[in-house]
Design a protein around this motif. Sequence first.
Motif, PDB file in Angstrom:
ATOM      1  N   ASP A 222       0.808  -1.216   0.000  1.00  0.00           N
ATOM      2  CA  ASP A 222       0.000   0.000   0.000  1.00  0.00           C
ATOM      3  C   ASP A 222       0.844   1.270   0.000  1.00  0.00           C
ATOM      4  N   LEU A 223       2.133   1.146   0.292  1.00  0.00           N
ATOM      5  CA  LEU A 223       3.005   2.318   0.369  1.00  0.00           C
ATOM      6  C   LEU A 223       3.073   3.073  -0.952  1.00  0.00           C
ATOM      7  N   LEU A 224       2.940   2.372  -2.057  1.00  0.00           N
ATOM      8  CA  LEU A 224       3.107   2.983  -3.368  1.00  0.00           C
ATOM      9  C   LEU A 224       1.812   3.058  -4.166  1.00  0.00           C
ATOM     10  N   ALA A 225       0.693   2.753  -3.494  1.00  0.00           N
ATOM     11  CA  ALA A 225      -0.590   2.714  -4.210  1.00  0.00           C
ATOM     12  C   ALA A 225      -0.900   4.045  -4.875  1.00  0.00           C
TER      13      ALA A 225
ATOM     14  N   GLN B 203       9.138   3.939   1.835  1.00  0.00           N
ATOM     15  CA  GLN B 203       8.634   4.167   0.483  1.00  0.00           C
ATOM     16  C   GLN B 203       9.749   4.041  -0.552  1.00  0.00           C
ATOM     17  N   PHE B 204      10.919   4.576  -0.227  1.00  0.00           N
ATOM     18  CA  PHE B 204      12.024   4.532  -1.177  1.00  0.00           C
ATOM     19  C   PHE B 204      12.473   3.091  -1.429  1.00  0.00           C
ATOM     20  N   ARG B 205      12.617   2.313  -0.351  1.00  0.00           N
ATOM     21  CA  ARG B 205      13.056   0.931  -0.526  1.00  0.00           C
ATOM     22  C   ARG B 205      12.036   0.125  -1.329  1.00  0.00           C
ATOM     23  N   GLU B 206      10.767   0.366  -1.056  1.00  0.00           N
ATOM     24  CA  GLU B 206       9.722  -0.344  -1.805  1.00  0.00           C
ATOM     25  C   GLU B 206       9.748   0.085  -3.274  1.00  0.00           C
ATOM     26  N   ALA B 207       9.944   1.391  -3.497  1.00  0.00           N
ATOM     27  CA  ALA B 207       9.971   1.908  -4.870  1.00  0.00           C
ATOM     28  C   ALA B 207      11.150   1.327  -5.653  1.00  0.00           C
TER      29      ALA B 207
ATOM     30  N   ASP C  79       9.913   0.304 -12.666  1.00  0.00           N
ATOM     31  CA  ASP C  79       9.903   1.624 -13.293  1.00  0.00           C
ATOM     32  C   ASP C  79      10.627   2.705 -12.483  1.00  0.00           C
ATOM     33  N   PHE C  80      10.583   2.623 -11.157  1.00  0.00           N
ATOM     34  CA  PHE C  80      11.150   3.699 -10.341  1.00  0.00           C
ATOM     35  C   PHE C  80      12.657   3.897 -10.560  1.00  0.00           C
ATOM     36  N   PRO C  81      13.497   2.836 -10.564  1.00  0.00           N
ATOM     37  CA  PRO C  81      14.931   3.056 -10.776  1.00  0.00           C
ATOM     38  C   PRO C  81      15.242   3.782 -12.082  1.00  0.00           C
ATOM     39  N   ILE C  82      14.464   3.474 -13.120  1.00  0.00           N
ATOM     40  CA  ILE C  82      14.674   4.144 -14.414  1.00  0.00           C
ATOM     41  C   ILE C  82      14.328   5.625 -14.312  1.00  0.00           C
TER      42      ILE C  82
ATOM     43  N   LEU D 195      25.523   0.312   1.109  1.00  0.00           N
ATOM     44  CA  LEU D 195      25.209   1.717   1.383  1.00  0.00           C
ATOM     45  C   LEU D 195      23.727   1.993   1.125  1.00  0.00           C
ATOM     46  N   ALA D 196      23.203   1.426   0.048  1.00  0.00           N
ATOM     47  CA  ALA D 196      21.793   1.622  -0.264  1.00  0.00           C
ATOM     48  C   ALA D 196      20.905   1.028   0.834  1.00  0.00           C
ATOM     49  N   LEU D 197      21.303  -0.137   1.365  1.00  0.00           N
ATOM     50  CA  LEU D 197      20.522  -0.769   2.426  1.00  0.00           C
ATOM     51  C   LEU D 197      20.578   0.030   3.726  1.00  0.00           C
TER      52      LEU D 197
END
Length: 366
Positions: free
Chosen positions: A4-7, A41-45, A50-53, A136-138
């Motif tokens: 639901d974080l990205l709904a 939200q960022f980790r889920e995205a 599509d988000f990384p692109i 680092l990302a984690l």
Amino acid sequence: MELDLLAEAEFRTAPNMKQKVLSAAKLFNEAQKGTNLGLAQFREAMSTSDFPILLSKGFEVEAIQAQKDAVKEYEPFALERKVPDFRPKKLRDLFGNTEFEEVAEGEEYKADTLDELEVEYRVKKFGRRFGYTWELALSGDFTDMADFPRRIGNGAVETSNKNVFGLFVNENGPRDDFFASKDTKPLSPQNLQDAINAFALKEDWRGDLVDTTGLVLVVPPTLQLEAQRIVGAAELELEVTDGNKKTKTRMQNPFTGLVQVVVSRKLVELDKSANRATTWYLLAGKGSTHPAVIHVALNGHENVDIRTKRDQGNRVGGGEIPFEEGSYLDDTIDFRGRHIDGSAKGLQDADGKALVAYASTGSTQG
């Protein structure tokens, strides 16, 4: 809960690509603040396709903006040229001041002989890789991730600065292959006037007087205040010659509107000599008919280009792995910046030295 974080995430609901990219960058910026919701939200995205692109495109926009914001120290004196490819191009001068000759009745017009001058210039490819680790990302520490677009954008401009300034200065100071001669006079109103006067009767390859209507005084930060004081003063005391007699006279500043000051950090980065704090330069402005240097860009590739390396492999059970999970070899997430740039010496005399260019070390030291 995580689904639901990205709904209602903007990077998915935005009406166009531009808004999607901006929304992805906004989500990344929120994650940098370190809030639980922003990080979640960022980790889920980042786990979506599509988000990384979209975020990569956002990084590119940030890098291009940083490139535009960075100081191009060469702009006031470098003639700008663009080329369509990597092949050498030539700046040809077929013009100049020419006088008409009287033509008698019925006489044929006489042809003018055009002395053609060619100056060759081209672009080259420059670049740098930037990376951060999967760990680092984690960790949620996005400092390095957020900083690299600015580093790439600034790096492109610094490359251009180095290419242009490297034409006339090296680790030993003013380059012997650029200047017809080098002086040792310190920067002062009188010595600046003498430098300008040295151009007054200088002729180009056609026998025309060189253009001194716009000159640029290039100084290191150590001479900034003195240079601005000289050029910005309402009045100056200068030497005036009357026959064989020379007298000091206070007069309205003759440099106003004639000389522009450029303060350059690149000068002292390149010049490692004992005189680098006192060396000053006087060059033709970019609008001169006798520019001293040329800066070259590639048509359609003026902005820095950013790409990411997709070498993350595939899962054993099949399916693509997002690039943000890191390289197959070492788990790093890698970005590359590319910049196409070039520079060349401008209009020259018979010995290959710049026509309107003066340099003084400001000291006999070294």
